[in-house]
Write an enzyme that holds these catalytic residues in place. Structure first.
Site, mmCIF file in Angstrom:
data_model
loop_
_atom_site.group_PDB
_atom_site.id
_atom_site.type_symbol
_atom_site.label_atom_id
_atom_site.label_comp_id
_atom_site.label_asym_id
_atom_site.label_seq_id
_atom_site.Cartn_x
_atom_site.Cartn_y
_atom_site.Cartn_z
ATOM 1 N N ARG A 60 31.165 64.123 -27.702
ATOM 2 C CA ARG A 60 31.668 63.233 -26.652
ATOM 3 C C ARG A 60 32.423 62.047 -27.252
ATOM 4 N NH1 ARG A 60 27.059 63.199 -21.867
ATOM 5 N NH2 ARG A 60 26.354 65.325 -22.191
ATOM 6 N N ARG A 100 25.367 60.923 -11.228
ATOM 7 C CA ARG A 100 24.746 59.601 -11.088
ATOM 8 C C ARG A 100 25.640 58.534 -11.684
ATOM 9 N NH1 ARG A 100 22.406 56.427 -14.717
ATOM 10 N NH2 ARG A 100 22.545 58.074 -16.269
ATOM 11 N N ARG A 101 26.166 58.784 -12.877
ATOM 12 C CA ARG A 101 27.021 57.798 -13.532
ATOM 13 C C ARG A 101 28.357 57.642 -12.805
ATOM 14 N NH1 ARG A 101 25.459 60.155 -19.463
ATOM 15 N NH2 ARG A 101 23.630 58.829 -19.846
ATOM 16 N N LYS A 138 14.647 62.616 -19.462
ATOM 17 C CA LYS A 138 15.594 62.699 -18.346
ATOM 18 C C LYS A 138 16.073 64.132 -18.100
ATOM 19 C CE LYS A 138 19.809 61.444 -20.945
ATOM 20 N NZ LYS A 138 20.587 62.677 -20.696
ATOM 21 N N ASP A 139 15.846 65.037 -19.052
ATOM 22 C CA ASP A 139 16.210 66.441 -18.866
ATOM 23 C C ASP A 139 15.117 67.245 -18.167
ATOM 24 O OD1 ASP A 139 18.653 66.115 -20.140
ATOM 25 O OD2 ASP A 139 17.866 66.673 -22.119
ATOM 26 N N ARG A 195 31.347 67.098 -21.438
ATOM 27 C CA ARG A 195 30.143 67.791 -21.873
ATOM 28 C C ARG A 195 30.104 67.836 -23.388
ATOM 29 N NH1 ARG A 195 27.724 71.818 -19.248
ATOM 30 N NH2 ARG A 195 26.228 71.565 -20.955
ATOM 31 N N CYS A 238 20.466 67.555 -11.029
ATOM 32 C CA CYS A 238 21.768 67.081 -11.471
ATOM 33 C C CYS A 238 22.832 67.194 -10.377
ATOM 34 C CB CYS A 238 22.214 67.882 -12.699
ATOM 35 S SG CYS A 238 21.225 67.556 -14.167
#
Length: 325
Positions: free
Chosen positions: A170, A146-147, A98-99, A164, A257
């Site tokens: 997190r 997105r989230r 996903k990166d 972040r 992003c």
């Protein structure tokens, strides 16, 4: 030695018994877990090889106080590692898929995509309550557009707070910064043995995953006859077909992003089905659709789905968001 000459030499150098290969990786706990998983998998198939890890700090690792959307998007976590791969300082790179930007630099390619972990997102709350039972105005941490966009679509009352740092950081911020919940990728939580912290796996009707989420990307140099056979055994055909369809969808939309884009595919007895989504950052306007077809045509389906979303108005959303980026 000139860089090109060095790369050419590496391409023809046979993989000798007892040789050494190097894996480039970020230094986070999750990145090291992923790189070590690949190292162990390589050694299962090639026990005579010595496999070393090289930790490379990326721009995304250095800038932790700014949301990803404001500092350059997907390439933040791979560029420096890809430069080391092109220069011949490492033999292969391990990334979270996903990166990966939609476009890969010339001279590099995706050598293998191992079997995918759980692709969905998860909610971790301090109270143990699921999303629909969190109190009015709950504080939820995420730096993913997105989230946050999809959360706001189902719970417009909540407050989104930037989050972040690596996964462990997190989780600590959930307590230290008085948040009610955070959203993380299920794959990372499970890989680090923290599945007991999960409050709720977010169904795709609530939150569609990021393109490639839960999958690993093993990146190598193109036509590298020394490394190609080493990583080939790690490739999972079904996962590759699914993920490459998702990436074709992302590539057509030129997403990063800075834009809330989601895409997730799966293969069943009917073939390949891909669902894609583009929405405003506040979740107020969303374009979402699915397309199906033969799994061997997953990339074609990804392109067709992107075109369908553009025809439904996704292009207007993307133009507006890019203008404000």
């Amino acid at each position: 030695m000139h860089r090109l000459q060095r790369i050419q030499l590496l391409r023809v150098w046979p993989l000798m018994a007892g040789g050494t290969i190097t894996i480039g990786t970020r230094g986070s706990q999750l990145a090291l877990w992923q790189a070590n998983w690949v190292k162990e998998a390589v050694n299962r198939h090639h026990p005579d090889l010595t496999v070393d890890l090289v930790i490379i700090k990326t721009k995304g690792d250095k800038i932790l106080d700014v949301p990803l959307a404001k500092v350059g998007g997907k390439g933040l976590f791979v560029k420096e590692i890809e430069e080391a791969l092109l220069d011949g300082r490492i033999d292969l790179a391990v990334h979270s898929m996903k990166d990966m930007p939609a476009d890969i630099p010339g001279g590099l390619c995706i050598g293998a995509i191992p079997e995918r972990e759980e692709p969905r997102d998860v909610l971790i709350t301090r109270s143990g309550l699921p999303l629909d039972r969190l109190e009015q105005g709950a504080r939820i941490g995420t730096s993913s557009l997105r989230r946050s966009a999809q959360l706001l679509r189902v719970r417009p009352d909540i407050s989104i707070f930037p989050l972040r740092g690596n996964l462990d950081t997190r989780l600590k911020k959930l307590e230290s910064e008085s948040m009610d919940a955070i959203v993380l990728a299920a794959a990372g939580v499970r890989r680090l043995g923290l599945a007991d912290r999960i409050t709720q796996i977010l169904d795709e009707t609530i939150m569609l995953p990021a393109v490639g989420q839960g999958a690993l990307c093993i990146e190598i140099r193109e036509n590298d006859s020394r490394i190609e056979p080493v990583v080939a055994a790690l490739d999972d055909l079904s996962t590759r077909q699914v993920v490459m369809g998702e990436r074709a969808f992302l590539s057509r939309l030129e997403g990063g992003c800075q834009v809330p884009i989601a895409g997730h595919g799966h293969i069943d007895e009917r073939g390949y089905t891909l669902t894609g989504l583009v929405c405003d950052v506040d979740g107020s306007h969303q374009v979402k659709q699915s397309k199906s077809g033969p799994e061997a045509q997953s990339e074609k389906i990804g392109l067709q789905l992107a075109e369908a979303l553009l025809a439904l108005g996704a292009g207007d959303i993307l133009e507006r968001l890019n203008a404000n980026a």
